[in-house]
Enzyme design. Structure first.
Site, short mmCIF file in Angstrom:
data_model
loop_
_atom_site.label_atom_id
_atom_site.label_comp_id
_atom_site.label_asym_id
_atom_site.label_seq_id
_atom_site.Cartn_x
_atom_site.Cartn_y
_atom_site.Cartn_z
N HIS A 153 1.02 -1.28 0.09
CA HIS A 153 -0.03 -0.12 0.10
C HIS A 153 0.87 1.13 -0.22
O HIS A 153 0.54 2.35 0.55
CB HIS A 153 -1.01 0.13 1.08
CG HIS A 153 -1.78 -1.27 1.38
ND1 HIS A 153 -2.91 -1.51 1.06
CD2 HIS A 153 -1.39 -2.48 1.95
CE1 HIS A 153 -3.58 -2.76 1.34
NE2 HIS A 153 -2.57 -3.33 1.98
N SER A 212 16.98 21.56 -14.60
CA SER A 212 15.97 22.32 -14.72
C SER A 212 16.28 23.61 -15.35
O SER A 212 17.43 24.19 -14.88
CB SER A 212 15.11 22.47 -13.50
OG SER A 212 14.46 23.78 -13.29
#
Ligand code: ARG
Length: 444
Positions: A155, A277
Site C-alpha cells: 500500500h 531544470s
C-alpha cells in the site's frame, strides 16, 4: 500504375487515403519481402511453373534488390502502392517478362503475411537478446547487493525488510516469465502462411511444405483460411507479449523514480545520467525513467488498439489489417529502446548502504519481533498483540541488524542459480539458429 490496374486508375484522394502511412512501414518489410519471393520462385520452379533459367534470373534479381536494401538504396517510388508492387516492378523493369511470372499462385494477402511473420521473428529475436542482456545485469546487481537492505512496502506504506538483492532479482525472474509469453508470439510468427494466396489457396499444385522449409518456419498454417486469419491473431499475441515485458519495465521505472526522490534517497545516478531544470539549479531529474514509464504505458495500450482494429471482421482479408503495422512496428522499436536504456542506466546505479539501520525504519521489523516470540513458544496471535501494544505505546526497539530469512526466494536465499536456469530454459525454447541458417542458405 498499380499492379492490379487494368485501364482506369483511382482518384488521387482514394489513392492517398488507402496508401496512408503504409510505405513508412513497408520499407521495413522490404528485405523480408525479397526472402519470401525467393522461396516462392524456388517453389514455382519445383512445380514446373518457372524454368530453371527463369528461376535463376529471378533469384539473381532478388539478391540484387536485397543488397540494394542493405545499402539503403531501395525506395518505394511515388505512385507505387506498396513494397510488394515495388519489388515486382523492379524485376519486370530489369528482366522483362519473367518478373511478371513471379506472382503466379500468390496474392499480396499471403505475401504481406509472410513478410510480417519473417519480420516479427527477427524482431522477437532482437527483443530476446535485449532481454537476455538486461537479465544478466539484473542478476549481477542482485548478487552484488544481496546484503543491502531496504524497506519493503505494501500500500506504499512501510511493511517488512526487503533488499536490493531481492528487488533486482524480482525483475530478472519476471523477464524469464515474460519470455514465455513472447514464445507464444514467436510460435505464431513461425508458421508459414505462403500458398494461402488471397485466402482460399490456388488451383496450382503449390508445394507449401517446400517453402516452409526454405523459410525456416517450424510449421505451416495448413488451412488456408486459418492462415489468413492468423493476421491479427499474431499481432494481438505479440502485442500482449510486449505489454507483459513493458509491464515489468514500467514497475522498475516507477520504483526508480520513487527511490530517487529525496524523501527516500535510496538510489542515485551520476549527474550526466540525470537531467536539470531551466529554473531550479538544484535539480537532478529522472527523465529517462519517466520516459521509460510513459513509453511502456503506451506499449501496454497496444493490445487494446490491436483488438479494436480487429473487431467486427469476418473471415478473409480486409484492408483494415494494414493499420496493424502502425500499432505494432513503433511499439517494437520503443520496447527495444526501453529495454536497452533500462540496462544502460542500471549499469551506473548507486545504492545507499545501511538504510534499515535508521530507527525511522524500526517498524519494518515488527514481524521479525513477533516471529522471535513465536520461536520462544508464545502463540502467534498473542505475540502479534504484544508487539502491537509495544508499538502503540512507542515502546518498540527491535534489533535492526538481525534478520534471519532463509527459505527459497527470500532475502537470505535469492535462488540466483534457479532463476538463471529458468532463463536458460526460456532461451532454449526459441530456435533462432534454425531460422538463421535457413535464411542464410536462401540468400546465398
Ligand atoms: N498494404 C496491404 C496490407 O498491408 C497489402 C495487401 C493488399 N491486399 C489487398 N487485397 N489490397 O494489407
Amino acid at each position: 500504375m498499380k499492379i492490379w490496374q487494368k485501364a482506369i486508375g483511382n482518384q488521387k484522394e482514394v489513392e492517398s487515403f488507402t496508401i496512408g502511412r503504409d510505405p513508412e512501414f513497408d520499407i521495413i518489410l522490404a528485405p523480408f519481402d525479397v526472402l519470401g519471393s525467393m522461396a516462392h520462385a524456388e517453389m514455382l520452379a519445383k512445380i514446373g511453373l518457372l524454368t530453371a533459367e527463369e528461376n535463376q534470373t529471378l533469384q539473381n534479381g532478388l539478391r540484387e534488390i536485397y543488397k540494394e536494401i542493405e545499402q539503403g538504396k531501395f525506395e518505394i517510388a511515388p505512385g507505387v502502392e506498396d513494397v510488394h508492387s515495388q519489388v515486382e516492378f523492379l524485376l519486370t523493369e530489369r528482366y522483362g517478362e519473367v518478373g511478371k511470372k513471379l506472382h503466379s499462385g500468390r496474392s499480396r494477402n499471403d505475401q504481406v503475411l509472410v513478410d510480417l511473420k519473417l519480420f516479427y521473428r527477427a524482431a522477437i529475436s532482437d527483443l530476446v537478446e535485449e532481454s537476455r542482456e538486461l537479465f544478466e545485469l539484473l542478476l549481477e546487481l542482485s548478487e552484488k547487493h544481496k546484503g543491502d537492505l531496504m524497506p519493503g512496502y505494501t500500500h506504499t506504506q512501510l511493511a517488512m525488510p526487503s533488499s536490493f538483492g531481492l528487488w533486482f532479482g524480482s525483475f530478472a525472474e519476471g523477464l524469464t516469465e515474460d519470455l514465455g509469453l513472447l514464445k507464444a508470439a514467436f510460435d505464431l510468427s513461425n508458421k508459414n502462411p505462403l500458398g494461402s494466396a488471397a485466402g482460399y489457396g490456388s488451383s496450382f499444385p503449390l508445394d507449401r511444405t517446400f517453402t516452409t522449409d526454405l523459410l525456416g518456419f517450424s510449421d505451416l498454417h495448413h488451412n488456408v483460411i486459418n492462415a489468413q486469419n492468423s493476421r491479427g491473431k499474431t499481432e494481438r499475441t505479440l502485442a500482449f507479449a510486449m505489454a507483459g515485458m513493458a509491464g515489468t519495465l514500467n514497475r522498475l521505472a516507477d520504483d526508480v523514480c520513487l527511490f530517487m526522490n529525496q524523501h527516500f534517497g535510496f538510489i542515485s545516478f551520476p549527474d550526466d545520467l540525470t537531467t536539470g531544470s531551466s529554473i531550479m539549479p538544484h535539480k537532478k531529474n529522472p527523465d529517462v525513467f519517466e520516459l521509460i514509464r510513459a513509453k511502456t504505458n503506451q506499449i501496454q495500450a497496444v493490445p487494446n488498439a490491436v483488438s479494436l482494429i480487429l473487431t467486427n471482421s469476418t473471415t478473409g482479408y480486409h484492408r483494415d489489417l494494414q493499420l496493424l503495422k502502425e500499432e505494432i512496428f513503433p511499439a517494437i522499436d520503443s520496447l527495444k529502446s526501453c529495454i536497452s536504456m533500462t540496462a544502460f542506466m542500471l549499469k551506473s546505479i548507486r545504492i545507499r548502504e545501511n538504510i534499515l539501520s535508521d530507527s525511522f525504519y524500526k517498524h519494518v521489523f515488527s514481524v521479525e519481533q513477533v516471529n522471535e516470540l513465536v520461536l520462544k513458544g508464545v502463540p502467534f496471535r498473542d505475540a502479534y498483540k504484544q508487539v502491537g501494544l509495544a508499538i502503540e505505546s512507542d515502546d518498540f526497539a527491535p534489533d535492526q541488524s538481525k534478520l534471519n530469512h532463509t527459505h527459497e526466494g527470500s532475502i537470505g536465499n535469492l535462488c540466483t542459480e534457479q532463476i538463471r536456469e529458468k532463463m536458460i530454459r526460456a532461451l532454449d525454447a526459441f530456435n533462432f539458429n534454425k531460422v538463421e541458417s535457413a535464411l542464410n542458405s536462401l540468400i546465398q
